[in-house]
Design a protein around this motif. Structure first.
Motif, PDB file in Angstrom:
ATOM      1  N   ARG A 285       0.848  -1.190   0.000  1.00 40.21           N
ATOM      2  CA  ARG A 285       0.000   0.000   0.000  1.00 40.21           C
ATOM      3  C   ARG A 285       0.881   1.236   0.000  1.00 40.21           C
ATOM      4  O   ARG A 285       1.768   1.392   0.830  1.00 40.21           O
ATOM      5  N   PHE A 286       0.604   2.112  -0.949  1.00 44.11           N
ATOM      6  CA  PHE A 286       1.298   3.391  -1.073  1.00 44.11           C
ATOM      7  C   PHE A 286       0.300   4.489  -0.721  1.00 44.11           C
ATOM      8  O   PHE A 286      -0.779   4.556  -1.316  1.00 44.11           O
ATOM      9  N   THR A 287       0.664   5.336   0.235  1.00 46.34           N
ATOM     10  CA  THR A 287      -0.199   6.418   0.674  1.00 46.34           C
ATOM     11  C   THR A 287       0.457   7.732   0.303  1.00 46.34           C
ATOM     12  O   THR A 287       1.632   7.949   0.619  1.00 46.34           O
ATOM     13  N   GLY A 288      -0.297   8.597  -0.367  1.00 41.26           N
ATOM     14  CA  GLY A 288       0.263   9.866  -0.805  1.00 41.26           C
ATOM     15  C   GLY A 288      -0.796  10.946  -0.906  1.00 41.26           C
ATOM     16  O   GLY A 288      -1.979  10.714  -0.665  1.00 41.26           O
ATOM     17  N   ALA A 289      -0.356  12.139  -1.290  1.00 39.30           N
ATOM     18  CA  ALA A 289      -1.228  13.314  -1.345  1.00 39.30           C
ATOM     19  C   ALA A 289      -1.743  13.565  -2.753  1.00 39.30           C
ATOM     20  O   ALA A 289      -1.036  13.356  -3.743  1.00 39.30           O
ATOM     21  N   LEU A 290      -2.989  14.016  -2.804  1.00 42.63           N
ATOM     22  CA  LEU A 290      -3.606  14.495  -4.042  1.00 42.63           C
ATOM     23  C   LEU A 290      -3.860  15.988  -3.897  1.00 42.63           C
ATOM     24  O   LEU A 290      -3.827  16.532  -2.784  1.00 42.63           O
ATOM     25  N   ALA A 291      -4.181  16.629  -4.997  1.00 40.81           N
ATOM     26  CA  ALA A 291      -4.527  18.046  -4.954  1.00 40.81           C
ATOM     27  C   ALA A 291      -5.738  18.251  -4.048  1.00 40.81           C
ATOM     28  O   ALA A 291      -6.587  17.370  -3.921  1.00 40.81           O
ATOM     29  N   GLY A 292      -5.794  19.398  -3.401  1.00 42.05           N
ATOM     30  CA  GLY A 292      -6.933  19.709  -2.544  1.00 42.05           C
ATOM     31  C   GLY A 292      -6.855  19.094  -1.164  1.00 42.05           C
ATOM     32  O   GLY A 292      -7.844  19.072  -0.439  1.00 42.05           O
ATOM     33  N   GLY A 293      -5.699  18.535  -0.797  1.00 41.15           N
ATOM     34  CA  GLY A 293      -5.524  17.986   0.532  1.00 41.15           C
ATOM     35  C   GLY A 293      -6.060  16.574   0.719  1.00 41.15           C
ATOM     36  O   GLY A 293      -6.050  16.059   1.830  1.00 41.15           O
TER      37      GLY A 293
ATOM     38  N   VAL B 161      -6.792   2.061  -6.427  1.00 43.12           N
ATOM     39  CA  VAL B 161      -6.554   3.248  -5.610  1.00 43.12           C
ATOM     40  C   VAL B 161      -7.889   3.679  -5.013  1.00 43.12           C
ATOM     41  O   VAL B 161      -8.931   3.570  -5.660  1.00 43.12           O
ATOM     42  N   GLU B 162      -7.834   4.118  -3.761  1.00 39.07           N
ATOM     43  CA  GLU B 162      -9.039   4.609  -3.111  1.00 39.07           C
ATOM     44  C   GLU B 162      -8.764   5.959  -2.479  1.00 39.07           C
ATOM     45  O   GLU B 162      -7.624   6.276  -2.106  1.00 39.07           O
ATOM     46  N   VAL B 163      -9.823   6.751  -2.386  1.00 31.31           N
ATOM     47  CA  VAL B 163      -9.746   8.077  -1.778  1.00 31.31           C
ATOM     48  C   VAL B 163     -10.920   8.199  -0.819  1.00 31.31           C
ATOM     49  O   VAL B 163     -12.059   7.903  -1.190  1.00 31.31           O
ATOM     50  N   GLU B 164     -10.643   8.609   0.423  1.00 33.24           N
ATOM     51  CA  GLU B 164     -11.699   8.841   1.405  1.00 33.24           C
ATOM     52  C   GLU B 164     -12.024  10.332   1.440  1.00 33.24           C
ATOM     53  O   GLU B 164     -11.151  11.178   1.239  1.00 33.24           O
ATOM     54  N   PHE B 165     -13.295  10.616   1.718  1.00 33.90           N
ATOM     55  CA  PHE B 165     -13.794  11.986   1.679  1.00 33.90           C
ATOM     56  C   PHE B 165     -14.518  12.333   2.977  1.00 33.90           C
ATOM     57  O   PHE B 165     -15.100  11.454   3.614  1.00 33.90           O
ATOM     58  N   PRO B 166     -14.522  13.612   3.342  1.00 38.27           N
ATOM     59  CA  PRO B 166     -15.233  14.027   4.547  1.00 38.27           C
ATOM     60  C   PRO B 166     -16.759  14.072   4.373  1.00 38.27           C
ATOM     61  O   PRO B 166     -17.493  14.065   5.342  1.00 38.27           O
ATOM     62  N   SER B 167     -17.234  14.130   3.119  1.00 31.60           N
ATOM     63  CA  SER B 167     -18.683  14.193   2.881  1.00 31.60           C
ATOM     64  C   SER B 167     -19.023  13.522   1.550  1.00 31.60           C
ATOM     65  O   SER B 167     -18.171  13.388   0.673  1.00 31.60           O
ATOM     66  N   GLU B 168     -20.289  13.141   1.414  1.00 32.77           N
ATOM     67  CA  GLU B 168     -20.755  12.557   0.152  1.00 32.77           C
ATOM     68  C   GLU B 168     -20.662  13.579  -0.975  1.00 32.77           C
ATOM     69  O   GLU B 168     -20.323  13.223  -2.110  1.00 32.77           O
ATOM     70  N   GLU B 169     -20.954  14.834  -0.663  1.00 35.71           N
ATOM     71  CA  GLU B 169     -20.916  15.883  -1.678  1.00 35.71           C
ATOM     72  C   GLU B 169     -19.513  16.001  -2.277  1.00 35.71           C
ATOM     73  O   GLU B 169     -19.358  16.100  -3.495  1.00 35.71           O
ATOM     74  N   GLU B 170     -18.501  15.984  -1.398  1.00 38.11           N
ATOM     75  CA  GLU B 170     -17.123  16.068  -1.893  1.00 38.11           C
ATOM     76  C   GLU B 170     -16.758  14.828  -2.703  1.00 38.11           C
ATOM     77  O   GLU B 170     -16.061  14.920  -3.716  1.00 38.11           O
TER      78      GLU B 170
END
Length: 155
Positions: free
Chosen positions: A88-96, A114-123
């Motif tokens: 597993r490689f963990t890194g940064a994307l644009a927008g934090g 690859v997976e990305v977690e979000f603070p809200s469904e809207e995001e």
């Protein structure tokens, strides 16, 4: 139950991972693919975790607790036939945002997700994936780790 809001994608082209943090992961499932909840053991380098997940798709319930190696070793044999190994490689994307890119080993090679977690469904719904992301598999059951551990690579 805590919520996990996450989108998952296949990887079209590996990005530069030189700045990413790398961990070796092995995980096994105490539950079977047709169970309504998922109970997973994970070793991530020298950390040991027990995770309960519920639901499918973009928003899922999730609870996780760190366990000892002895606890992990006690239950690990029960995951026989339902295991995966990956880097597993963990890194940064644009927008934090943070990505977690998994490069699978063994029978699941050469799969990369690859997976990305979000603070809200809207995001999550407004997220535009970078060019190196491939097809989205968030709602494709065949690409859930628990299914991959039992059934292998989708045909």
């Amino acid at each position: 139950m805590n919520q996990e809001i996450e989108r998952r994608f296949l990887v079209a082209v590996l990005p530069d991972l030189s700045a990413a943090r790398r961990a070796q992961v092995r995980q096994g499932y105490l539950t079977r693919p047709d169970d309504s909840t998922e109970l997973r053991l994970r070793q991530m380098d020298e950390r040991y975790l027990l995770t309960l997940k519920d639901g499918e798709g973009l928003v899922r319930g999730e609870r996780e607790v760190e366990i000892t190696r002895l606890q992990f070793d006690t239950f690990w044999p029960e995951t026989d036939g339902r295991r995966i190994v990956k880097a597993r490689f963990t890194g940064a994307l644009a927008g934090g945002l943070i990505f977690e890119l998994d490069v699978f080993s063994g029978a699941l090679a050469p799969l990369r997700m690859v997976e990305v977690e979000f603070p809200s469904e809207e995001e999550a719904l407004s997220f535009t994936p970078p060019d190196w992301f491939g097809a989205e598999v968030t709602n494709d059951r065949r690409y859930r780790n628990r299914i991959l551990a039992v059934e292998g690579l989708p045909v």
